[in-house]
Write a protein that holds these residues in place. Structure first.
Motif, PDB file in Angstrom:
ATOM      1  N   LEU A 197      49.859  62.290  40.528  1.00  0.00           N
ATOM      2  CA  LEU A 197      49.475  60.881  40.456  1.00  0.00           C
ATOM      3  C   LEU A 197      47.991  60.727  40.777  1.00  0.00           C
ATOM      4  O   LEU A 197      47.278  59.967  40.110  1.00  0.00           O
ATOM      5  CB  LEU A 197      50.320  60.060  41.428  1.00  0.00           C
ATOM      6  CG  LEU A 197      50.063  58.548  41.464  1.00  0.00           C
ATOM      7  CD1 LEU A 197      50.257  57.930  40.078  1.00  0.00           C
ATOM      8  CD2 LEU A 197      50.994  57.871  42.481  1.00  0.00           C
ATOM      9  N   GLY A 198      47.518  61.443  41.780  1.00  0.00           N
ATOM     10  CA  GLY A 198      46.103  61.398  42.110  1.00  0.00           C
ATOM     11  C   GLY A 198      45.236  61.882  40.950  1.00  0.00           C
ATOM     12  O   GLY A 198      44.188  61.291  40.650  1.00  0.00           O
ATOM     13  N   THR A 199      45.665  62.952  40.278  1.00  0.00           N
ATOM     14  CA  THR A 199      44.921  63.463  39.125  1.00  0.00           C
ATOM     15  C   THR A 199      44.923  62.449  37.991  1.00  0.00           C
ATOM     16  O   THR A 199      43.904  62.253  37.312  1.00  0.00           O
ATOM     17  CB  THR A 199      45.535  64.788  38.642  1.00  0.00           C
ATOM     18  OG1 THR A 199      45.509  65.734  39.711  1.00  0.00           O
ATOM     19  CG2 THR A 199      44.779  65.344  37.456  1.00  0.00           C
ATOM     20  N   THR A 200      46.046  61.775  37.804  1.00  0.00           N
ATOM     21  CA  THR A 200      46.150  60.764  36.748  1.00  0.00           C
ATOM     22  C   THR A 200      45.179  59.614  36.990  1.00  0.00           C
ATOM     23  O   THR A 200      44.558  59.096  36.054  1.00  0.00           O
ATOM     24  CB  THR A 200      47.588  60.234  36.663  1.00  0.00           C
ATOM     25  OG1 THR A 200      48.477  61.317  36.381  1.00  0.00           O
ATOM     26  CG2 THR A 200      47.726  59.164  35.595  1.00  0.00           C
ATOM     27  N   LEU A 201      45.017  59.216  38.243  1.00  0.00           N
ATOM     28  CA  LEU A 201      44.092  58.119  38.552  1.00  0.00           C
ATOM     29  C   LEU A 201      42.664  58.464  38.151  1.00  0.00           C
ATOM     30  O   LEU A 201      41.902  57.587  37.727  1.00  0.00           O
ATOM     31  CB  LEU A 201      44.145  57.789  40.040  1.00  0.00           C
ATOM     32  CG  LEU A 201      45.432  57.134  40.567  1.00  0.00           C
ATOM     33  CD1 LEU A 201      45.313  56.884  42.066  1.00  0.00           C
ATOM     34  CD2 LEU A 201      45.739  55.835  39.847  1.00  0.00           C
ATOM     35  N   THR A 202      42.297  59.711  38.276  1.00  0.00           N
ATOM     36  CA  THR A 202      40.925  60.104  37.905  1.00  0.00           C
ATOM     37  C   THR A 202      40.705  60.039  36.402  1.00  0.00           C
ATOM     38  O   THR A 202      39.553  60.028  35.946  1.00  0.00           O
ATOM     39  CB  THR A 202      40.600  61.525  38.402  1.00  0.00           C
ATOM     40  OG1 THR A 202      41.442  62.477  37.723  1.00  0.00           O
ATOM     41  CG2 THR A 202      40.814  61.637  39.905  1.00  0.00           C
ATOM     42  N   ALA A 203      41.793  60.004  35.626  1.00  0.00           N
ATOM     43  CA  ALA A 203      41.677  59.961  34.164  1.00  0.00           C
ATOM     44  C   ALA A 203      41.756  58.546  33.613  1.00  0.00           C
ATOM     45  O   ALA A 203      41.651  58.353  32.394  1.00  0.00           O
ATOM     46  CB  ALA A 203      42.787  60.815  33.548  1.00  0.00           C
ATOM     47  N   LEU A 204      41.925  57.554  34.460  1.00  0.00           N
ATOM     48  CA  LEU A 204      42.026  56.174  33.981  1.00  0.00           C
ATOM     49  C   LEU A 204      40.726  55.733  33.326  1.00  0.00           C
ATOM     50  O   LEU A 204      39.639  56.175  33.705  1.00  0.00           O
ATOM     51  CB  LEU A 204      42.345  55.241  35.152  1.00  0.00           C
ATOM     52  CG  LEU A 204      43.738  55.355  35.781  1.00  0.00           C
ATOM     53  CD1 LEU A 204      43.831  54.454  37.006  1.00  0.00           C
ATOM     54  CD2 LEU A 204      44.822  55.004  34.772  1.00  0.00           C
ATOM     55  N   PRO A 205      40.809  54.841  32.341  1.00  0.00           N
ATOM     56  CA  PRO A 205      39.583  54.316  31.717  1.00  0.00           C
ATOM     57  C   PRO A 205      38.715  53.619  32.750  1.00  0.00           C
ATOM     58  O   PRO A 205      39.229  53.008  33.694  1.00  0.00           O
ATOM     59  CB  PRO A 205      40.125  53.307  30.683  1.00  0.00           C
ATOM     60  CG  PRO A 205      41.547  53.693  30.456  1.00  0.00           C
ATOM     61  CD  PRO A 205      42.040  54.287  31.738  1.00  0.00           C
ATOM     62  N   PRO A 206      37.396  53.660  32.606  1.00  0.00           N
ATOM     63  CA  PRO A 206      36.488  53.046  33.592  1.00  0.00           C
ATOM     64  C   PRO A 206      36.732  51.558  33.794  1.00  0.00           C
ATOM     65  O   PRO A 206      36.480  51.028  34.868  1.00  0.00           O
ATOM     66  CB  PRO A 206      35.100  53.313  32.998  1.00  0.00           C
ATOM     67  CG  PRO A 206      35.276  54.486  32.087  1.00  0.00           C
ATOM     68  CD  PRO A 206      36.667  54.376  31.550  1.00  0.00           C
ATOM     69  N   GLY A 207      37.228  50.867  32.777  1.00  0.00           N
ATOM     70  CA  GLY A 207      37.451  49.433  32.890  1.00  0.00           C
ATOM     71  C   GLY A 207      38.814  49.050  33.415  1.00  0.00           C
ATOM     72  O   GLY A 207      39.148  47.856  33.449  1.00  0.00           O
ATOM     73  N   HIS A 208      39.627  50.021  33.835  1.00  0.00           N
ATOM     74  CA  HIS A 208      40.958  49.689  34.353  1.00  0.00           C
ATOM     75  C   HIS A 208      40.819  48.813  35.596  1.00  0.00           C
ATOM     76  O   HIS A 208      39.910  49.019  36.415  1.00  0.00           O
ATOM     77  CB  HIS A 208      41.714  50.975  34.702  1.00  0.00           C
ATOM     78  CG  HIS A 208      43.174  50.760  34.957  1.00  0.00           C
ATOM     79  ND1 HIS A 208      43.656  50.221  36.130  1.00  0.00           N
ATOM     80  CD2 HIS A 208      44.262  50.997  34.174  1.00  0.00           C
ATOM     81  CE1 HIS A 208      44.976  50.148  36.066  1.00  0.00           C
ATOM     82  NE2 HIS A 208      45.375  50.618  34.891  1.00  0.00           N
ATOM     83  N   PRO A 209      41.710  47.822  35.773  1.00  0.00           N
ATOM     84  CA  PRO A 209      41.592  46.925  36.933  1.00  0.00           C
ATOM     85  C   PRO A 209      41.622  47.601  38.291  1.00  0.00           C
ATOM     86  O   PRO A 209      41.175  47.014  39.270  1.00  0.00           O
ATOM     87  CB  PRO A 209      42.796  45.992  36.761  1.00  0.00           C
ATOM     88  CG  PRO A 209      43.029  45.952  35.291  1.00  0.00           C
ATOM     89  CD  PRO A 209      42.730  47.354  34.819  1.00  0.00           C
TER      90      PRO A 209
END
Length: 420
Positions: A197-209
């Motif tokens: 889950l932590g790794t997934t957060l680093t891949a989120l688009p820059p504009g994610h809320p």
């Protein structure tokens, strides 16, 4: 609503879910060393300033009955360490969390600390009342926050004060999106799932809320913080109007925000907008609600509250009339003055390090710097005003000083000992 719907059903079942969550994943992460914390709070003037944030008109003695409700792994031990003349009671539903607090109690010889495994809703079973109640990051996890707040109010002495913190709704929109994402994927609190889950957060688009919060809250890199934010079984949040309505129906009155500048229309960039005059014309609660909407990224509401049957006004700091002349200003411990890259005409910029918004800075000129430097914990504003009166550029030293100290108050640079 943007937040997830709170758990329904038997409140006892919800409470069991929350207790079991913290038994497995105590939060905040347990610590074993409070030496630096102890050294930071050895200065009694720091403790005095925090006291007058909650009790501006009372004389500071350092002796109180303090309750830390939902004390987690270390919060009650910290209060017992920094307030050695006070008696501190810590309660928590998690035996695991209390175990770590007991270890700190033993290590630091905290004879002024007692601990009980007890939910907030049953705090009356202690058979005690308290001058100061601290409950931060707890009530929004209860099955019935109204019941919890009323219970805390019932053990608060008539002239006591509460320091509360609950989640703020708008700034947590991204968190609630990722909570729903985690539920859809059945993400568990196992070490492997938390790592992924932590790794997934680093891949989120820059504009994610959630991006703003990930940038601000560095502890998201820790599994315990990640689980507490995204996998908690019970979670709700409040807008400013919802918070006021909640307090009112529970017999509690709002005192002030712990850091008030982020909510005030006269502070920061919002004061330069075309709507500044309209905002200033609103009642204070509506001002704060509007500024919360303007800022958009508040994730928590940290505030001071009192019983609504308190016999005296809880926060009587005013700058009309003459009473303000007798206030003794005290610098808050986390304020700093910066002298590099200051705006034209300024000799320094005052910053409160507790603020998360970078527009909440207060440039000061040379006369204001002298006034600020004269704060020593004993002189009143009236006495300090002589500095401005002696300056040939300030014809009305008293009015200049009044306006400056009101600004310092707005920007969370000072609190006042108004007990004289």
């Amino acid at each position: 609503m943007s937040q997830k719907e709170p758990q329904r059903g038997n409140p006892a079942d919800v409470s069991d879910l929350v207790r079991n969550f913290y038994e497995r994943l105590p939060y905040p992460a347990p610590i074993t060393d409070l030496d630096r914390y102890r050294d930071t709070w050895m200065n009694p003037e720091r403790r005095r300033a925090l006291f007058h944030l909650l009790f501006p008109t009372e004389r500071y003695s350092g002796e109180q009955e303090i309750l830390v409700a939902g004390c987690g792994t270390s919060q009650a031990a910290k209060y017992a360490l920094r307030e050695p003349a006070s008696r501190v009671t810590g309660i928590d539903v998690s035996e695991t969390s209390l175990h770590y607090t007991k270890e700190l109690k033993r290590k630091y010889g905290l004879k002024n600390l007692e601990l009980h495994q007890l939910p907030v809703e049953r705090v009356e079973e202690l058979g005690k009342t308290f001058d100061h109640v601290i409950c931060t990051g707890v009530l929004h996890h209860l099955a019935d926050p109204d019941m919890g707040l009323r219970a805390l109010g019932s053990v608060l002495k008539p002239q006591g004060a509460m320091h509360l913190m609950v989640y703020a709704e708008y700034g947590r929109a991204g968190i609630y999106m990722m909570q729903e994402y985690s539920r859809l994927l059945e993400v568990s609190a196992s070490p492997e799932d938390l790592r992924d889950l932590g790794t997934t957060l680093t891949a989120l688009p820059p504009g994610h809320p959630i991006a703003f919060l990930l940038d601000q809250a560095k502890d998201f890199s820790h599994p315990d913080a990640l689980a507490d934010a995204l996998l908690h079984p019970q979670d709700r949040a409040y807008t400013v109007p919802q918070l006021h309505a909640w307090l009112q129906r529970c017999g509690i009155s709002f005192g002030r925000w712990f850091e008030q500048a982020p909510y005030l229309p006269q502070c920061g960039v919002v004061a330069q907008t075309p709507h500044a005059a309209r905002l200033a014309a609103l009642p204070a609660p509506s001002q704060h609600a509007a500024v919360e909407l303007f800022r958009g990224t508040m994730t928590k509401h940290n505030f001071i509250a009192y019983r609504d049957d308190r016999s005296e006004e809880s926060q009587p700091i005013r700058f009309d009339g003459d009473r303000w002349r007798h206030y003794v200003p005290l610098r808050l411990p986390w304020t700093v003055d910066v002298r590099e890259r200051v705006p034209p005409g300024a000799v320094a910029v005052l910053i409160n390090r507790a603020h998360t918004y970078t527009d909440l800075i207060l440039p000061i000129n040379a006369v204001q710097e002298r006034l600020f430097g004269a704060i020593d914990g004993t002189r009143t504003i009236g006495e300090i005003s002589r500095i401005a009166a002696d300056d040939s550029k300030e014809k009305d030293g008293l009015e200049f000083t009044r306006a400056f100290f009101e600004q310092l108050w707005w920007y969370d640079q000072v609190v006042f000992d108004a007990s004289h």
